[in-house]
Design a protein around this motif. Structure first.
Motif, PDB file in Angstrom:
ATOM      1  N   THR A  76       0.834  -1.202   0.000  1.00 51.04           N
ATOM      2  CA  THR A  76       0.000   0.000   0.000  1.00 51.04           C
ATOM      3  C   THR A  76       0.868   1.251   0.000  1.00 51.04           C
ATOM      4  OG1 THR A  76      -1.741  -1.184   1.215  1.00 51.04           O
ATOM      5  CG2 THR A  76      -1.845   1.223   1.211  1.00 51.04           C
ATOM      6  N   LYS A 119       3.917  -9.148  -4.165  1.00 54.93           N
ATOM      7  CA  LYS A 119       2.711  -9.943  -4.408  1.00 54.93           C
ATOM      8  C   LYS A 119       3.082 -11.369  -4.811  1.00 54.93           C
ATOM      9  CE  LYS A 119      -0.705  -8.953  -3.910  1.00 54.93           C
ATOM     10  NZ  LYS A 119      -1.502  -9.240  -2.695  1.00 54.93           N
ATOM     11  N   THR A 186      -7.013  -9.721  -6.551  1.00 55.01           N
ATOM     12  CA  THR A 186      -5.604  -9.288  -6.578  1.00 55.01           C
ATOM     13  C   THR A 186      -4.935  -9.695  -7.887  1.00 55.01           C
ATOM     14  OG1 THR A 186      -4.880 -11.319  -5.435  1.00 55.01           O
ATOM     15  CG2 THR A 186      -5.420  -9.400  -4.066  1.00 55.01           C
ATOM     16  N   HIS A 189      -5.948  -7.161 -10.444  1.00 59.33           N
ATOM     17  CA  HIS A 189      -5.228  -5.927 -10.144  1.00 59.33           C
ATOM     18  C   HIS A 189      -3.773  -6.041 -10.607  1.00 59.33           C
ATOM     19  CE1 HIS A 189      -2.834  -3.226  -7.511  1.00 59.33           C
ATOM     20  NE2 HIS A 189      -3.816  -2.378  -7.791  1.00 59.33           N
ATOM     21  N   ASP A 231      -3.967   2.309  -8.619  1.00 67.07           N
ATOM     22  CA  ASP A 231      -3.579   2.528  -7.222  1.00 67.07           C
ATOM     23  C   ASP A 231      -4.803   2.638  -6.328  1.00 67.07           C
ATOM     24  OD1 ASP A 231      -1.039   2.504  -8.171  1.00 67.07           O
ATOM     25  OD2 ASP A 231      -0.612   4.623  -7.826  1.00 67.07           O
ATOM     26  N   TRP A 234      -6.362  -0.671  -5.376  1.00 65.92           N
ATOM     27  CA  TRP A 234      -5.663  -1.365  -4.289  1.00 65.92           C
ATOM     28  C   TRP A 234      -6.014  -0.751  -2.934  1.00 65.92           C
ATOM     29  CZ3 TRP A 234      -3.480  -5.800  -3.369  1.00 65.92           C
ATOM     30  CH2 TRP A 234      -2.758  -5.949  -2.178  1.00 65.92           C
TER      31      TRP A 234
END
Length: 248
Positions: A76, A119, A186, A189, A231, A234
């Motif tokens: 983050t 990730k 995810t 993303h 962004d 997330w």
């Protein structure tokens, strides 16, 4: 086609546009239209998440505790910093600072690569812990966080004892729903991140060739919009997936 009086503006727009400003408005509108479709796409995933979280609160809370908050929090911070460097890159393009533009674009690429690297580490951990939905899925048993009385676990509400094999099997099934959504959300993303990195690499190459100037920098602004959108997605994913039930 009317001539634009600004220096260098004649080559700053395609022949179908009257001037560079009209071209900028057109491509900006096109990007916003694209982002609206992306919002609808991710909105479907968020809606599915909301429905299943309301249906299986205990399993979602327990499953969330198997995610690494430290790695998620680090990612983050990385993405927030990448939004800053992207904004600085757009400013550099608007002011004609070519070297700064290249530097900020490369820094944004570096931060994006760091995000994907972290990730990948998380995904590897989930594979080793057998938390990949499928026949080999096994979530370690543990004490689930306190449930919201307004939305009790459906098995317990149906009278199934909390410690029975049926309850344990139900918890495993519901946990697979959580991790299916986790990897879907995810993963999509991350795919958008990879596309964004490709666009940033192209911008950096064009910037090194002196392609952008105060009269022509629309591609940098458009890619910046896309990167900020990724962004922001997330920013929503992190608390929804990593912080479920941690306030209890």
């Amino acid at each position: 086609m009317r001539a634009d009086p600004r220096p260098g503006a004649a080559a700053a727009h395609a022949h179908q546009f009257e001037d560079a400003q009209q071209q900028r408005d057109a491509v900006t509108l096109g990007m916003w239209a694209f982002l609206v479709t992306e919002i609808l796409f991710f909105g479907g995933l968020f809606l599915a998440y909301a429905i299943y979280r309301w249906s299986f609160p205990a399993a979602f809370a327990l499953s969330s505790h198997h995610l690494d908050v430290t790695l998620g929090g680090a990612n983050t911070v990385i993405l927030i910093c990448s939004s800053l460097t992207m904004a600085l890159a757009v400013h550099a393009a608007q002011t004609g600072a070519g070297r700064k533009l290249v530097g900020f674009l490369l820094l944004t690429i570096l931060l994006g690569g760091a995000f994907l690297g972290i990730k990948a580490v998380e995904y590897r951990h989930k594979f080793r812990e057998h938390l990949i939905p499928g026949a080999s899925f096994r979530m370690p048993a543990g004490e689930a966080p306190a449930r919201d009385k307004a939305t009790p676990d459906p098995l317990i509400a149906a009278g199934v004892p909390a410690g029975s094999p049926l309850a344990a099997a139900g918890l495993q099934a519901h946990a697979q729903v959580f991790f299916s959504l986790y990897f879907a959300m995810t993963g999509m993303h991350a795919l958008h991140m990879i596309i964004g990195l490709g666009l940033l690499a192209w911008l950096a190459l064009q910037a090194r060739r002196g392609r952008f100037s105060p009269a022509y920098n629309a591609p940098v602004e458009i890619v910046g919009l896309y990167w900020h959108f990724v962004d922001i997605v997330w920013i929503f994913l992190f608390p929804l997936l990593y912080l479920v039930g941690r306030h209890a």
